[in-house]
Design a protein around this motif. Structure first.
Motif, PDB file in Angstrom:
ATOM      1  N   ALA A 176     -79.696  27.902 127.990  1.00 16.73           N
ATOM      2  CA  ALA A 176     -78.310  27.454 127.857  1.00 16.73           C
ATOM      3  C   ALA A 176     -78.272  25.965 127.513  1.00 16.73           C
ATOM      4  O   ALA A 176     -79.172  25.210 127.889  1.00 16.73           O
ATOM      5  N   VAL A 177     -77.232  25.543 126.805  1.00 16.65           N
ATOM      6  CA  VAL A 177     -77.141  24.170 126.315  1.00 16.65           C
ATOM      7  C   VAL A 177     -76.344  23.312 127.290  1.00 16.65           C
ATOM      8  O   VAL A 177     -75.197  23.632 127.600  1.00 16.65           O
ATOM      9  N   PRO A 178     -76.929  22.226 127.818  1.00 14.70           N
ATOM     10  CA  PRO A 178     -76.203  21.335 128.728  1.00 14.70           C
ATOM     11  C   PRO A 178     -75.554  20.176 127.989  1.00 14.70           C
ATOM     12  O   PRO A 178     -76.041  19.735 126.949  1.00 14.70           O
TER      13      PRO A 178
ATOM     14  N   ILE B  50     -92.025  19.768 139.197  1.00 14.21           N
ATOM     15  CA  ILE B  50     -90.756  20.408 139.547  1.00 14.21           C
ATOM     16  C   ILE B  50     -90.998  21.329 140.751  1.00 14.21           C
ATOM     17  O   ILE B  50     -92.001  22.041 140.796  1.00 14.21           O
ATOM     18  N   PRO B  51     -90.095  21.344 141.731  1.00 15.20           N
ATOM     19  CA  PRO B  51     -90.281  22.252 142.871  1.00 15.20           C
ATOM     20  C   PRO B  51     -90.403  23.714 142.460  1.00 15.20           C
ATOM     21  O   PRO B  51     -91.186  24.464 143.039  1.00 15.20           O
ATOM     22  N   THR B  52     -89.619  24.130 141.440  1.00 15.11           N
ATOM     23  CA  THR B  52     -89.650  25.517 140.967  1.00 15.11           C
ATOM     24  C   THR B  52     -90.218  25.556 139.558  1.00 15.11           C
ATOM     25  O   THR B  52     -89.601  25.044 138.624  1.00 15.11           O
ATOM     26  N   ALA B  53     -91.405  26.136 139.386  1.00 17.26           N
ATOM     27  CA  ALA B  53     -91.999  26.270 138.055  1.00 17.26           C
ATOM     28  C   ALA B  53     -91.079  27.120 137.182  1.00 17.26           C
ATOM     29  O   ALA B  53     -90.524  28.117 137.641  1.00 17.26           O
ATOM     30  N   ARG B  54     -90.960  26.736 135.905  1.00 17.77           N
ATOM     31  CA  ARG B  54     -90.039  27.453 135.017  1.00 17.77           C
ATOM     32  C   ARG B  54     -90.282  27.057 133.572  1.00 17.77           C
ATOM     33  O   ARG B  54     -90.877  26.021 133.281  1.00 17.77           O
ATOM     34  N   CYS B  55     -89.781  27.882 132.664  1.00 16.48           N
ATOM     35  CA  CYS B  55     -89.742  27.536 131.252  1.00 16.48           C
ATOM     36  C   CYS B  55     -88.330  27.787 130.733  1.00 16.48           C
ATOM     37  O   CYS B  55     -87.535  28.491 131.364  1.00 16.48           O
ATOM     38  N   SER B  56     -88.011  27.174 129.607  1.00 18.57           N
ATOM     39  CA  SER B  56     -86.700  27.323 128.944  1.00 18.57           C
ATOM     40  C   SER B  56     -85.519  27.026 129.857  1.00 18.57           C
ATOM     41  O   SER B  56     -84.516  27.752 129.846  1.00 18.57           O
ATOM     42  N   PRO B  57     -85.590  25.959 130.684  1.00 16.29           N
ATOM     43  CA  PRO B  57     -84.416  25.617 131.495  1.00 16.29           C
ATOM     44  C   PRO B  57     -83.412  24.818 130.684  1.00 16.29           C
ATOM     45  O   PRO B  57     -83.658  24.479 129.513  1.00 16.29           O
ATOM     46  N   SER B  58     -82.276  24.501 131.309  1.00 17.56           N
ATOM     47  CA  SER B  58     -81.303  23.571 130.737  1.00 17.56           C
ATOM     48  C   SER B  58     -81.587  22.195 131.338  1.00 17.56           C
ATOM     49  O   SER B  58     -81.563  22.051 132.560  1.00 17.56           O
ATOM     50  N   CYS B  59     -81.881  21.208 130.498  1.00 20.34           N
ATOM     51  CA  CYS B  59     -82.251  19.873 130.979  1.00 20.34           C
ATOM     52  C   CYS B  59     -81.348  18.828 130.352  1.00 20.34           C
ATOM     53  O   CYS B  59     -81.116  18.837 129.141  1.00 20.34           O
ATOM     54  N   VAL B  60     -80.858  17.908 131.179  1.00 16.55           N
ATOM     55  CA  VAL B  60     -80.028  16.815 130.681  1.00 16.55           C
ATOM     56  C   VAL B  60     -80.173  15.642 131.638  1.00 16.55           C
ATOM     57  O   VAL B  60     -80.370  15.824 132.845  1.00 16.55           O
ATOM     58  N   SER B  61     -80.091  14.423 131.105  1.00 12.50           N
ATOM     59  CA  SER B  61     -80.225  13.236 131.950  1.00 12.50           C
ATOM     60  C   SER B  61     -78.873  12.560 132.126  1.00 12.50           C
ATOM     61  O   SER B  61     -77.970  12.693 131.293  1.00 12.50           O
ATOM     62  N   HIS B  62     -78.751  11.832 133.239  1.00  6.34           N
ATOM     63  CA  HIS B  62     -77.556  11.054 133.532  1.00  6.34           C
ATOM     64  C   HIS B  62     -78.023   9.820 134.281  1.00  6.34           C
ATOM     65  O   HIS B  62     -78.518   9.930 135.405  1.00  6.34           O
ATOM     66  N   GLY B  63     -77.917   8.654 133.648  1.00  2.00           N
ATOM     67  CA  GLY B  63     -78.497   7.460 134.246  1.00  2.00           C
ATOM     68  C   GLY B  63     -80.000   7.630 134.336  1.00  2.00           C
ATOM     69  O   GLY B  63     -80.658   7.941 133.336  1.00  2.00           O
ATOM     70  N   SER B  64     -80.551   7.481 135.527  1.00  2.00           N
ATOM     71  CA  SER B  64     -81.988   7.669 135.730  1.00  2.00           C
ATOM     72  C   SER B  64     -82.289   8.968 136.455  1.00  2.00           C
ATOM     73  O   SER B  64     -83.341   9.106 137.096  1.00  2.00           O
ATOM     74  N   SER B  65     -81.374   9.928 136.358  1.00  2.00           N
ATOM     75  CA  SER B  65     -81.590  11.246 136.966  1.00  2.00           C
ATOM     76  C   SER B  65     -81.670  12.303 135.872  1.00  2.00           C
ATOM     77  O   SER B  65     -81.008  12.195 134.843  1.00  2.00           O
ATOM     78  N   VAL B  66     -82.487  13.322 136.113  1.00  2.00           N
ATOM     79  CA  VAL B  66     -82.632  14.434 135.170  1.00  2.00           C
ATOM     80  C   VAL B  66     -82.303  15.726 135.895  1.00  2.00           C
ATOM     81  O   VAL B  66     -82.927  16.056 136.912  1.00  2.00           O
ATOM     82  N   MET B  67     -81.299  16.464 135.403  1.00  2.00           N
ATOM     83  CA  MET B  67     -80.934  17.760 135.963  1.00  2.00           C
ATOM     84  C   MET B  67     -81.697  18.871 135.240  1.00  2.00           C
ATOM     85  O   MET B  67     -81.726  18.900 134.002  1.00  2.00           O
TER      86      MET B  67
END
Length: 259
Positions: A159-161, A100-117
């Motif tokens: 936060a919940v995505p 990931i460009p920005t290191a982080r923990c506890s983000p909001s993650c969700v996929s759409h097709g073959s992409s992950v936000m």
């Protein structure tokens, strides 16, 4: 159903092909991670190999039948450090995708097709520093890369995505003071994926009215289950947290002003 083998302090959950994956992040207040998978047919939990990080987020990519573990923190001699690693589970933990460009923990993650936000999260553990950045992992058979899109209107973690009708909703989470909020923001996925910058133009993300309480679980068409809020308690010097046994339903087809 069979009990999870470990006590839970906080956890991330993902479902793929009828199996439920969970990471037990912290046991009896100690930072550690024990990934498990629940098999519905056998009604049994199986342990997975541990990861070197905790407070990562599990997310599935149904189109590719993949389970990812994104971000997290680890304890080192220099203190607690956040990571930008992306792991994929395939009978063992692999690292086939770029960091990931920005290191982080506890983000909001969700996929759409073959992409992950990947949105928000904690970038520095102590003192805790959170981010508004939103980054997208684009996966194809020949290439995988990250892009940076318009950042969130405010910082958040946990936060919940949820995606409904090509709209991304990110609900509640914690603010810069690590206090639970009632925030809900939404963005059109096509607009978000095309925004291609790290600015807050206000043209992509929209803030919806606050939810009545904080700390929700959110599923389906914005159906929220339980929550908590601070209430004044006789004899107490400060407000205390109280659980709220409610189900709140919001119709995504109604305009924000009508909610």
């Amino acid at each position: 159903m069979a009990e999870i083998p470990r006590k839970l302090l906080a956890l991330s959950i993902a479902e793929l092909d009828g199996k439920v994956y969970t990471s037990v992040t912290g046991v009896d207040g100690v930072g550690c991670t024990y990934p498990f998978v629940y098999d519905l047919h056998e009604d049994c939990w199986f342990s997975l190999p541990d990861l070197p990080y905790w407070k990562f987020v599990l997310v599935t990519i149904p189109d590719r039948k993949q389970l990812l573990a994104i971000g997290g923190v680890s304890s080192t001699n220099d203190g607690v450090k956040v990571t930008n690693k992306v792991f994929q589970w395939d009978e063992k933990w692999l690292t086939p995708y770029p960091d990931i460009p920005t290191a982080r923990c506890s983000p909001s993650c969700v996929s759409h097709g073959s992409s992950v936000m990947v949105a928000g999260g904690v970038t520095v553990w102590n003192p805790m520093t959170m981010t508004r950045s939103v980054e997208v992992l684009h996966i194809t058979d020949t290439d995988s890369h990250w892009s940076v899109v318009e950042q969130l209107p405010h910082v958040t973690r946990g936060a919940v995505p949820l995606i409904v009708n090509d709209n991304l909703y990110i609900a509640v989470g914690c603010d810069e003071d690590d206090q639970s909020t009632c925030n809900v923001v939404t963005a059109s996925l096509p607009q978000l994926l095309q925004s291609g910058n790290n600015t807050s133009s206000g043209q992509v993300w929209n803030k919806l009215p606050d939810m009545p309480y904080s700390s929700y679980s959110i599923k389906g068409c914005l159906i929220t289950f339980t929550g908590d809020h601070l209430v004044e308690q006789p004899g107490e010097d400060k407000p205390v947290w109280k659980l709220v046994p409610l189900i709140h339903i919001s119709n995504p087809d109604i305009k924000p002003s009508q909610k």
